[in-house]
Write a protein that holds these residues in place. Structure first.
Motif, mmCIF file in Angstrom:
data_model
loop_
_atom_site.group_PDB
_atom_site.id
_atom_site.type_symbol
_atom_site.label_atom_id
_atom_site.label_comp_id
_atom_site.label_asym_id
_atom_site.label_seq_id
_atom_site.Cartn_x
_atom_site.Cartn_y
_atom_site.Cartn_z
ATOM 1 N N ASN A 194 30.242 72.929 66.558
ATOM 2 C CA ASN A 194 30.876 72.365 65.361
ATOM 3 C C ASN A 194 31.741 73.399 64.656
ATOM 4 O O ASN A 194 32.836 73.091 64.190
ATOM 5 C CB ASN A 194 29.803 71.858 64.387
ATOM 6 C CG ASN A 194 29.268 70.504 64.772
ATOM 7 O OD1 ASN A 194 29.837 69.843 65.617
ATOM 8 N ND2 ASN A 194 28.175 70.107 64.172
ATOM 9 N N ILE A 195 31.235 74.638 64.565
ATOM 10 C CA ILE A 195 31.990 75.688 63.872
ATOM 11 C C ILE A 195 33.277 76.014 64.632
ATOM 12 O O ILE A 195 34.344 76.188 64.026
ATOM 13 C CB ILE A 195 31.113 76.945 63.720
ATOM 14 C CG1 ILE A 195 29.964 76.676 62.751
ATOM 15 C CG2 ILE A 195 31.932 78.133 63.251
ATOM 16 C CD1 ILE A 195 30.319 76.695 61.317
ATOM 17 N N MET A 207 35.695 73.295 63.978
ATOM 18 C CA MET A 207 36.220 73.390 62.621
ATOM 19 C C MET A 207 37.277 74.482 62.508
ATOM 20 O O MET A 207 38.321 74.301 61.865
ATOM 21 C CB MET A 207 35.064 73.676 61.650
ATOM 22 C CG MET A 207 35.456 73.627 60.206
ATOM 23 S SD MET A 207 34.063 73.926 59.146
ATOM 24 C CE MET A 207 33.938 75.697 59.245
ATOM 25 N N ALA A 208 37.037 75.621 63.172
ATOM 26 C CA ALA A 208 38.017 76.718 63.135
ATOM 27 C C ALA A 208 39.345 76.263 63.731
ATOM 28 O O ALA A 208 40.417 76.554 63.198
ATOM 29 C CB ALA A 208 37.473 77.916 63.902
ATOM 30 N N ILE A 266 41.096 73.962 61.280
ATOM 31 C CA ILE A 266 41.626 74.665 60.108
ATOM 32 C C ILE A 266 42.886 75.444 60.483
ATOM 33 O O ILE A 266 43.854 75.487 59.715
ATOM 34 C CB ILE A 266 40.526 75.558 59.506
ATOM 35 C CG1 ILE A 266 39.564 74.674 58.723
ATOM 36 C CG2 ILE A 266 41.104 76.633 58.599
ATOM 37 C CD1 ILE A 266 38.377 75.360 58.174
ATOM 38 N N MET A 267 42.901 76.039 61.679
ATOM 39 C CA MET A 267 44.117 76.724 62.124
ATOM 40 C C MET A 267 45.273 75.734 62.262
ATOM 41 O O MET A 267 46.417 76.051 61.922
ATOM 42 C CB MET A 267 43.857 77.431 63.450
ATOM 43 C CG MET A 267 43.105 78.735 63.276
ATOM 44 S SD MET A 267 42.751 79.458 64.852
ATOM 45 C CE MET A 267 41.535 80.660 64.393
ATOM 46 N N ILE A 276 45.658 72.972 60.491
ATOM 47 C CA ILE A 276 46.098 72.608 59.134
ATOM 48 C C ILE A 276 46.995 73.704 58.563
ATOM 49 O O ILE A 276 48.048 73.429 57.988
ATOM 50 C CB ILE A 276 44.877 72.366 58.220
ATOM 51 C CG1 ILE A 276 44.204 71.050 58.590
ATOM 52 C CG2 ILE A 276 45.285 72.315 56.751
ATOM 53 C CD1 ILE A 276 42.952 70.765 57.816
ATOM 54 N N ALA A 277 46.588 74.981 58.769
ATOM 55 C CA ALA A 277 47.388 76.097 58.243
ATOM 56 C C ALA A 277 48.754 76.148 58.926
ATOM 57 O O ALA A 277 49.777 76.411 58.276
ATOM 58 C CB ALA A 277 46.629 77.405 58.450
ATOM 59 N N LEU A 306 40.750 67.378 59.255
ATOM 60 C CA LEU A 306 39.627 68.330 59.309
ATOM 61 C C LEU A 306 38.637 67.996 60.425
ATOM 62 O O LEU A 306 37.838 68.825 60.823
ATOM 63 C CB LEU A 306 38.887 68.340 57.971
ATOM 64 C CG LEU A 306 39.280 69.407 56.966
ATOM 65 C CD1 LEU A 306 38.455 69.257 55.704
ATOM 66 C CD2 LEU A 306 39.124 70.792 57.513
ATOM 67 N N PHE A 334 36.035 65.886 60.349
ATOM 68 C CA PHE A 334 34.667 65.865 59.844
ATOM 69 C C PHE A 334 33.822 64.803 60.556
ATOM 70 O O PHE A 334 32.637 65.016 60.842
ATOM 71 C CB PHE A 334 34.703 65.626 58.330
ATOM 72 C CG PHE A 334 33.377 65.661 57.665
ATOM 73 C CD1 PHE A 334 32.591 66.792 57.733
ATOM 74 C CD2 PHE A 334 32.909 64.567 56.960
ATOM 75 C CE1 PHE A 334 31.361 66.825 57.112
ATOM 76 C CE2 PHE A 334 31.681 64.603 56.335
ATOM 77 C CZ PHE A 334 30.905 65.723 56.419
ATOM 78 N N ARG A 392 32.380 66.006 63.803
ATOM 79 C CA ARG A 392 31.254 66.941 63.613
ATOM 80 C C ARG A 392 29.977 66.188 63.217
ATOM 81 O O ARG A 392 28.883 66.530 63.673
ATOM 82 C CB ARG A 392 31.620 67.996 62.565
ATOM 83 C CG ARG A 392 32.608 69.006 63.090
ATOM 84 C CD ARG A 392 32.655 70.226 62.215
ATOM 85 N NE ARG A 392 33.231 69.939 60.921
ATOM 86 C CZ ARG A 392 34.527 69.867 60.675
ATOM 87 N NH1 ARG A 392 35.379 70.078 61.641
ATOM 88 N NH2 ARG A 392 34.984 69.604 59.479
#
Lengths: 76, 130
Positions: free
Chosen positions: B49-50, B53-54, B57-58, B60-61, B74, B76, B79
């Motif tokens: 899951n982590i 998520m990473a 997030i990359m 999104i950035a 995201l 979610f 997950r």
């Protein structure tokens, strides 16, 4: 026990999702705003968002898992 | 500031350590084997899951800085679905996995990650102070 378990599952999922939604929304919106203003600060903001989202997401996952356990327990 | 990939690497090592320790303890204490197998399952799902998520997030950035086109989310729901899958496995096979252990260890990564982040930031501050 059956009806109370369903209510407990609903409260756990609902409040967990509400908190996570507000928290994640605030974190992501502020980070995107910051990156749009200062694209060179992307690495810093990205890492901060990563830690923030991890902190926020722990609780709703516990809530959903507990709700699923209540739901499974109420049915049996 | 630290890079998410560095943090991911440290988190992977931490969770691998926990998993190996649990497997060793499960062999030493066979009457508590289901508990440690549950911790192994939960910690593995949490690690996955982590990482997911990473990656999100990359994305999104990158979208925010204009490097990537298209919608970024995201993830979610995915997950949550993997967490529910782990708990369903524990409910379906209670002889192999303890339900409470899986439930508790599903957030291992989420607790380890901020700790690693704070330690790395403190180390960087010390490095800059010198």
């Amino acid at each position: 026990m059956g009806v109370m378990a369903y209510i407990a599952a609903a409260i756990a999922v609902g409040l967990g999702a509400l908190g996570a939604g507000i928290g994640n929304g605030l974190i992501v919106s502020k980070t995107v705003e910051g990156i749009a203003r200062q694209p060179e600060a992307r690495a810093t903001l990205q890492t901060t968002m990563y830690i923030g989202v991890a902190l926020v997401e722990a609780l709703p996952i516990i809530g959903v898992v507990l709700a699923f356990i209540f739901y499974a327990g109420a049915g049996s | 500031m630290t890079d998410p990939s560095k943090m991911n690497k440290l988190m992977l090592f931490s969770i691998a350590g926990i998993v190996i320790a649990c497997l060793v303890i499960a062999e030493i204490m066979p009457h508590r084997r289901t508990v440690f197998h549950g911790v192994v399952l939960g910690a593995s799902v949490s690690c996955f899951n982590i990482f997911y998520m990473a990656r999100k997030i990359m994305n999104i950035a990158k979208s925010a800085s204009g490097e990537r086109k298209g919608r970024a989310t995201l993830g979610f729901g995915f997950r949550i679905a993997t967490s529910i899958l782990a708990i369903v496995l524990a409910i379906e096979y209670p002889h192999y996995f303890n339900e409470i252990a899986v439930c508790a260890s599903l957030v291992t990564g989420y607790f380890i990650l901020p700790i690693i982040g704070f330690i790395m930031v403190l180390n960087e501050d010390k490095h800059h102070a010198k």
